[in-house]
Enzyme design. Sequence first.
Site, mmCIF file in Angstrom:
data_model
loop_
_atom_site.group_PDB
_atom_site.id
_atom_site.type_symbol
_atom_site.label_atom_id
_atom_site.label_comp_id
_atom_site.label_asym_id
_atom_site.label_seq_id
_atom_site.Cartn_x
_atom_site.Cartn_y
_atom_site.Cartn_z
ATOM 1 N N ASP A 163 3.145 -7.729 7.953
ATOM 2 C CA ASP A 163 3.708 -6.583 8.678
ATOM 3 C C ASP A 163 5.194 -6.771 8.998
ATOM 4 O O ASP A 163 5.696 -6.262 10.001
ATOM 5 C CB ASP A 163 2.933 -6.300 9.989
ATOM 6 C CG ASP A 163 1.458 -6.166 9.744
ATOM 7 O OD1 ASP A 163 1.088 -5.536 8.737
ATOM 8 O OD2 ASP A 163 0.661 -6.697 10.542
ATOM 9 N N GLY A 186 -1.539 -3.414 4.041
ATOM 10 C CA GLY A 186 -1.206 -2.048 4.431
ATOM 11 C C GLY A 186 0.296 -1.889 4.360
ATOM 12 O O GLY A 186 0.998 -2.247 5.299
ATOM 13 N N HIS A 187 0.789 -1.427 3.224
ATOM 14 C CA HIS A 187 2.239 -1.317 3.044
ATOM 15 C C HIS A 187 2.684 0.129 3.260
ATOM 16 O O HIS A 187 2.209 1.030 2.586
ATOM 17 C CB HIS A 187 2.643 -1.779 1.634
ATOM 18 C CG HIS A 187 2.449 -3.248 1.446
ATOM 19 N ND1 HIS A 187 2.536 -3.885 0.229
ATOM 20 C CD2 HIS A 187 2.173 -4.225 2.345
ATOM 21 C CE1 HIS A 187 2.313 -5.180 0.405
ATOM 22 N NE2 HIS A 187 2.090 -5.406 1.667
ATOM 23 N N THR A 188 3.577 0.300 4.218
ATOM 24 C CA THR A 188 4.051 1.653 4.516
ATOM 25 C C THR A 188 5.364 1.894 3.796
ATOM 26 O O THR A 188 6.301 1.116 3.922
ATOM 27 C CB THR A 188 4.289 1.800 6.035
ATOM 28 O OG1 THR A 188 3.134 1.316 6.690
ATOM 29 C CG2 THR A 188 4.527 3.253 6.417
ATOM 30 N N LYS A 208 13.726 -4.388 11.457
ATOM 31 C CA LYS A 208 13.466 -3.887 12.820
ATOM 32 C C LYS A 208 14.451 -4.434 13.854
ATOM 33 O O LYS A 208 14.077 -4.629 15.022
ATOM 34 C CB LYS A 208 12.027 -4.195 13.242
ATOM 35 C CG LYS A 208 11.010 -3.454 12.388
ATOM 36 C CD LYS A 208 9.717 -3.330 13.121
ATOM 37 C CE LYS A 208 8.801 -2.352 12.431
ATOM 38 N NZ LYS A 208 7.689 -1.949 13.252
#
Length: 423
Positions: A14, A41-43, A332
Amino acid sequence: MKKNTVVIGAQWGDEGKGKIVDLLARQADAVARFQGGANAGHTVKANGREFVLHLLPSGIVHPKKLCFIGNGVVLDPQSLMEEIAQVRSQGIKVEGRLKISPLCNLTMSYHKMLDKARESKATRAIGTTGRGIGPSYIDKVGRLGIRVGDLLQFDVFAQKLKESLKEKNFLLKNYYKVSPASHDAIIREYRKYPALLKPYMADVSLMLNQLIASGKKVLFEGAQGTFLDIDFGTYPFVTSSSTISGGACTGLGIGPSGIGSVLLVAKAYTTRVGNGPFPAEFDPQMADFIRRKAGDEFGRTTGRPRRCGWLDAVMVKRAVQLNGADQLAVTKLDVLDGIKQIKIAVSYGIKGGGYPWTTEELAGCRVRYITLPGWDQPTGGIRSYAKLPANAKKYLQTIEKLTGVKVSIVSVGPDREATIFRG
Ligand code: IMP
């Protein structure tokens, strides 16, 4: 992207790899997944649309790129078909661009049943995604797995299924005390897969070696992160595959000389989903604050809130070594805007300065931090390194000094545009 590059997470997954892979994919000819399965889960946000990918390489959102799923991946055909239908409904053409290795082991319904049963019975649950990853890899190395290529001879598939179910159903019924898997139901479900999967099957190793030899650029997309690696992660609180850069070779059938660069992606702070030690973890109040500030610190596959902590330079430095990283992407950074004092974990207090040999030692280590002054100016709209607030630059320079690797990409928001490239 001048060289074939492997993108790896520096922490527990993540880290925002999906966005970085998506950006680099524009300059690549092909994107390849080499490990993991539908636990990822790659956004990817592209042209105002959001794609959440589990098995498909992130390159799929770029119409002209070839996408590979290598032998190191465990493939859940149901999940793959749902994902293909989803990206198709968003206008993406998959035919002719997606190549799947027939050597991939299949994740079957009973792997998911066993994963969940084992977690609910465990005294020390791992906190898995419940996608059947561990049991799929157990069958792979136990030589009881069924591979994608087996579907092409359905009688062989049916025979292997029968053999495997003897053991699985014994465990499910007698040890876990849950309903067994139905052989007939699986056969009925799987009758459609040979025709559905055959168009995608290809010799992935051969194709990638040919692409590399002809000078085409390949991007290798890691899933999860370095500290979820089956060997070097916080065992047993890890996933069941080789998440480090070496996994790209064994998971695709290419040699190390086929990889030109290793880009390590680290979040500007640290997160983790699932159980296990987390040396630089925040107290619950600060974790809640960061989760709310970041807005999206919830697992993409399970929706669980992610645990949060300060950036841990001991981990990132270790990840640099384990992966042979020559570039760092920090993501981020904008989430730290407005925080008065920012800490970085710099030592675990281990005698001799080494890295803990056991997870118990890691869990009990005494973390030492350095504190840096924060910055007030919002960084989300900044597009050049020079324009970052002085203290944000100082933060990045400190990371470079502590890890010995240059920060070549800084991400300051989820959109493609919110990225600063250096050099
Ligand atoms: P599994 O891979 O489902 O067996 O889960 C093992 C551990 O890896 C758990 O702590 C999961 O939360 C974690 N994990 C697996 N996939 C991901 C991911 O894509 N991102 C973050 N954590 C993951």
